[in-house]
Design a protein around this motif. Structure first.
Motif, PDB file in Angstrom:
ATOM      1  N   SER A  36     -30.190 -17.888  19.451  1.00 61.05           N
ATOM      2  CA  SER A  36     -30.660 -16.732  18.695  1.00 61.05           C
ATOM      3  C   SER A  36     -31.020 -15.584  19.626  1.00 61.05           C
ATOM      4  N   GLY A  37     -30.466 -14.402  19.330  1.00 60.08           N
ATOM      5  CA  GLY A  37     -30.777 -13.214  20.113  1.00 60.08           C
ATOM      6  C   GLY A  37     -30.023 -13.098  21.418  1.00 60.08           C
ATOM      7  N   ASN A  38     -29.156 -14.066  21.710  1.00 63.36           N
ATOM      8  CA  ASN A  38     -28.379 -14.038  22.956  1.00 63.36           C
ATOM      9  C   ASN A  38     -26.893 -14.141  22.622  1.00 63.36           C
ATOM     10  N   PRO A  39     -26.222 -13.013  22.387  1.00 65.83           N
ATOM     11  CA  PRO A  39     -24.818 -13.032  21.954  1.00 65.83           C
ATOM     12  C   PRO A  39     -23.886 -13.782  22.893  1.00 65.83           C
ATOM     13  N   TYR A  40     -24.186 -13.793  24.193  1.00 64.55           N
ATOM     14  CA  TYR A  40     -23.292 -14.471  25.136  1.00 64.55           C
ATOM     15  C   TYR A  40     -23.308 -15.989  24.951  1.00 64.55           C
ATOM     16  N   LEU A  41     -24.337 -16.499  24.250  1.00 63.47           N
ATOM     17  CA  LEU A  41     -24.437 -17.930  23.976  1.00 63.47           C
ATOM     18  C   LEU A  41     -23.843 -18.297  22.611  1.00 63.47           C
ATOM     19  N   GLN A  42     -23.332 -17.301  21.894  1.00 62.55           N
ATOM     20  CA  GLN A  42     -22.863 -17.516  20.522  1.00 62.55           C
ATOM     21  C   GLN A  42     -21.340 -17.454  20.457  1.00 62.55           C
ATOM     22  N   ASN A  43     -20.738 -18.591  20.146  1.00 62.37           N
ATOM     23  CA  ASN A  43     -19.301 -18.596  19.916  1.00 62.37           C
ATOM     24  C   ASN A  43     -18.999 -17.925  18.582  1.00 62.37           C
ATOM     25  N   ILE A  44     -17.733 -17.659  18.316  1.00 61.82           N
ATOM     26  CA  ILE A  44     -17.314 -17.093  17.033  1.00 61.82           C
ATOM     27  C   ILE A  44     -17.190 -18.215  16.011  1.00 61.82           C
ATOM     28  N   ALA A  45     -17.766 -18.003  14.841  1.00 63.92           N
ATOM     29  CA  ALA A  45     -17.618 -18.949  13.725  1.00 63.92           C
ATOM     30  C   ALA A  45     -17.065 -18.172  12.541  1.00 63.92           C
ATOM     31  N   TYR A  46     -15.839 -18.480  12.161  1.00 71.36           N
ATOM     32  CA  TYR A  46     -15.175 -17.794  11.048  1.00 71.36           C
ATOM     33  C   TYR A  46     -15.250 -18.697   9.822  1.00 71.36           C
ATOM     34  N   THR A  47     -16.012 -18.290   8.814  1.00 70.34           N
ATOM     35  CA  THR A  47     -16.274 -19.147   7.652  1.00 70.34           C
ATOM     36  C   THR A  47     -15.504 -18.742   6.401  1.00 70.34           C
ATOM     37  N   THR A  48     -14.803 -17.618   6.438  1.00 69.56           N
ATOM     38  CA  THR A  48     -14.018 -17.181   5.278  1.00 69.56           C
ATOM     39  C   THR A  48     -12.859 -18.142   5.042  1.00 69.56           C
ATOM     40  N   ALA A  49     -12.563 -18.427   3.788  1.00 65.55           N
ATOM     41  CA  ALA A  49     -11.518 -19.394   3.457  1.00 65.55           C
ATOM     42  C   ALA A  49     -10.141 -18.923   3.912  1.00 65.55           C
ATOM     43  N   VAL A  50      -9.391 -19.824   4.512  1.00 68.27           N
ATOM     44  CA  VAL A  50      -7.978 -19.626   4.827  1.00 68.27           C
ATOM     45  C   VAL A  50      -7.214 -20.585   3.928  1.00 68.27           C
ATOM     46  N   ALA A  51      -6.516 -20.048   2.939  1.00 72.27           N
ATOM     47  CA  ALA A  51      -5.950 -20.874   1.864  1.00 72.27           C
ATOM     48  C   ALA A  51      -4.839 -21.796   2.347  1.00 72.27           C
ATOM     49  N   ASP A  52      -3.997 -21.326   3.261  1.00 74.89           N
ATOM     50  CA  ASP A  52      -2.873 -22.158   3.701  1.00 74.89           C
ATOM     51  C   ASP A  52      -2.526 -21.806   5.139  1.00 74.89           C
ATOM     52  N   LEU A  53      -2.953 -22.655   6.067  1.00 78.80           N
ATOM     53  CA  LEU A  53      -2.662 -22.400   7.474  1.00 78.80           C
ATOM     54  C   LEU A  53      -1.166 -22.469   7.740  1.00 78.80           C
ATOM     55  N   GLY A  54      -0.468 -23.295   6.969  1.00 75.13           N
ATOM     56  CA  GLY A  54       0.978 -23.414   7.118  1.00 75.13           C
ATOM     57  C   GLY A  54       1.713 -22.344   6.343  1.00 75.13           C
ATOM     58  N   SER A  55       1.397 -21.099   6.626  1.00 79.36           N
ATOM     59  CA  SER A  55       2.036 -19.964   5.953  1.00 79.36           C
ATOM     60  C   SER A  55       1.946 -18.760   6.873  1.00 79.36           C
ATOM     61  N   GLU A  56       2.661 -17.707   6.514  1.00 72.68           N
ATOM     62  CA  GLU A  56       2.615 -16.480   7.314  1.00 72.68           C
ATOM     63  C   GLU A  56       1.199 -15.919   7.367  1.00 72.68           C
ATOM     64  N   ALA A  57       0.522 -15.900   6.210  1.00 75.42           N
ATOM     65  CA  ALA A  57      -0.842 -15.364   6.153  1.00 75.42           C
ATOM     66  C   ALA A  57      -1.812 -16.229   6.943  1.00 75.42           C
ATOM     67  N   GLY A  58      -1.638 -17.551   6.878  1.00 73.48           N
ATOM     68  CA  GLY A  58      -2.526 -18.455   7.593  1.00 73.48           C
ATOM     69  C   GLY A  58      -2.397 -18.315   9.098  1.00 73.48           C
ATOM     70  N   ILE A  59      -1.155 -18.241   9.583  1.00 72.61           N
ATOM     71  CA  ILE A  59      -0.936 -18.079  11.018  1.00 72.61           C
ATOM     72  C   ILE A  59      -1.430 -16.717  11.485  1.00 72.61           C
ATOM     73  N   ALA A  60      -1.273 -15.698  10.636  1.00 75.54           N
ATOM     74  CA  ALA A  60      -1.782 -14.369  10.975  1.00 75.54           C
ATOM     75  C   ALA A  60      -3.301 -14.397  11.135  1.00 75.54           C
ATOM     76  N   GLN A  61      -3.981 -15.150  10.269  1.00 71.17           N
ATOM     77  CA  GLN A  61      -5.438 -15.234  10.370  1.00 71.17           C
ATOM     78  C   GLN A  61      -5.854 -15.976  11.638  1.00 71.17           C
ATOM     79  N   LEU A  62      -5.112 -17.023  11.980  1.00 75.80           N
ATOM     80  CA  LEU A  62      -5.379 -17.749  13.221  1.00 75.80           C
ATOM     81  C   LEU A  62      -5.222 -16.822  14.420  1.00 75.80           C
ATOM     82  N   GLN A  63      -4.158 -16.048  14.411  1.00 76.91           N
ATOM     83  CA  GLN A  63      -3.915 -15.109  15.511  1.00 76.91           C
ATOM     84  C   GLN A  63      -4.997 -14.032  15.564  1.00 76.91           C
ATOM     85  N   ARG A  64      -5.456 -13.591  14.397  1.00 83.78           N
ATOM     86  CA  ARG A  64      -6.495 -12.558  14.339  1.00 83.78           C
ATOM     87  C   ARG A  64      -7.794 -13.046  14.974  1.00 83.78           C
ATOM     88  N   GLN A  65      -8.174 -14.290  14.658  1.00 87.31           N
ATOM     89  CA  GLN A  65      -9.407 -14.837  15.226  1.00 87.31           C
ATOM     90  C   GLN A  65      -9.254 -15.090  16.724  1.00 87.31           C
TER      91      GLN A  65
END
Length: 221
Positions: free
Chosen positions: A57-86
């Protein structure tokens, strides 16, 4: 680095890692006398708790990225795009990004199915020499952890994808009494070769938590 470590210890990997499951790597909450784990270092709640005895808490360098928004289908163009975005969002510099992604076997199978139909499925050849199934996507290696394990063993959480920057995830060698020779020669895999192994004990650690990411709500069809 993790991938370099795997390549160096190829003989050991051929006889052990390929056919064994390391439960400790996926222990969500390791005890004080247990080795560190991927879920503990790359947290689904990175703004709370501690890492290495320091408050996230309060130390951004100790905080990894956590992406909690739903990705409906990783095996799709949109899913791979979201993986690449993160992956890009977790960049330290333009050419310093997570380069090893681990997911459960269902998500991985969905990606293989989608990419195979496009004839865009190719492995990481170096990791393939160790017998690991992989997908090479840009500069990143994608692989999986099997969730079909014996009762009581740890595995990756269903629907999770971990993005690891191998430059900042290391095996720290524990010295002194943690070095020992084995007490007998052992067969190397199914060959006639024998080896006398020298054991060294390591712990998983990271020197830059914010270089890694976890996606916690990923699906596939």
């Amino acid at each position: 680095m993790i991938k370099q470590w795997a390549r160096i210890f190829r003989d050991q990997a051929e006889s052990t890692i390929k056919n064994q499951f390391n439960s400790a790597f996926w222990n969500i909450s390791p005890g004080s006398d247990e080795p560190e784990s991927v879920p503990n270092l790359i947290s689904a709640t990175p703004t709370t708790g501690t890492i290495g005895g320091l408050n996230r808490s309060g130390n951004p360098y100790l905080q990894n990225i956590a992406y909690t928004t739903a990705v409906a289908d990783l095996g799709s163009e949109a899913g791979i795009a979201q993986l690449q975005r993160q992956k890009i969002r977790a960049s330290i510099t333009a050419n310093d990004q997570p380069d090893l992604f681990v997911m459960d076997e269902n998500l991985y199978s969905g990606m293989v199915g989608y990419l195979s139909t496009l004839n865009r499925h190719r492995p990481n050849d170096m990791m393939g020499q160790l017998g690991f199934d992989t997908i090479k996507l840009g500069n990143a290696t994608l692989s999986y952890e099997n969730t079909n394990v014996a009762s009581g063993l740890n595995s990756i959480t269903d629907g999770y994808v971990y993005g690891i920057n191998s430059k900042y995830m290391k095996f720290k060698l524990l010295k002194d009494g943690n070095f020992k020779w084995d007490d007998k020669f052992e067969r190397v895999g199914q060959t006639l070769n024998k080896a006398l192994y020298f054991w060294s004990f390591c712990n998983l650690c990271t020197n830059l938590p914010k270089a890694h990411l976890v996606m916690t709500n990923v699906s596939t069809t």
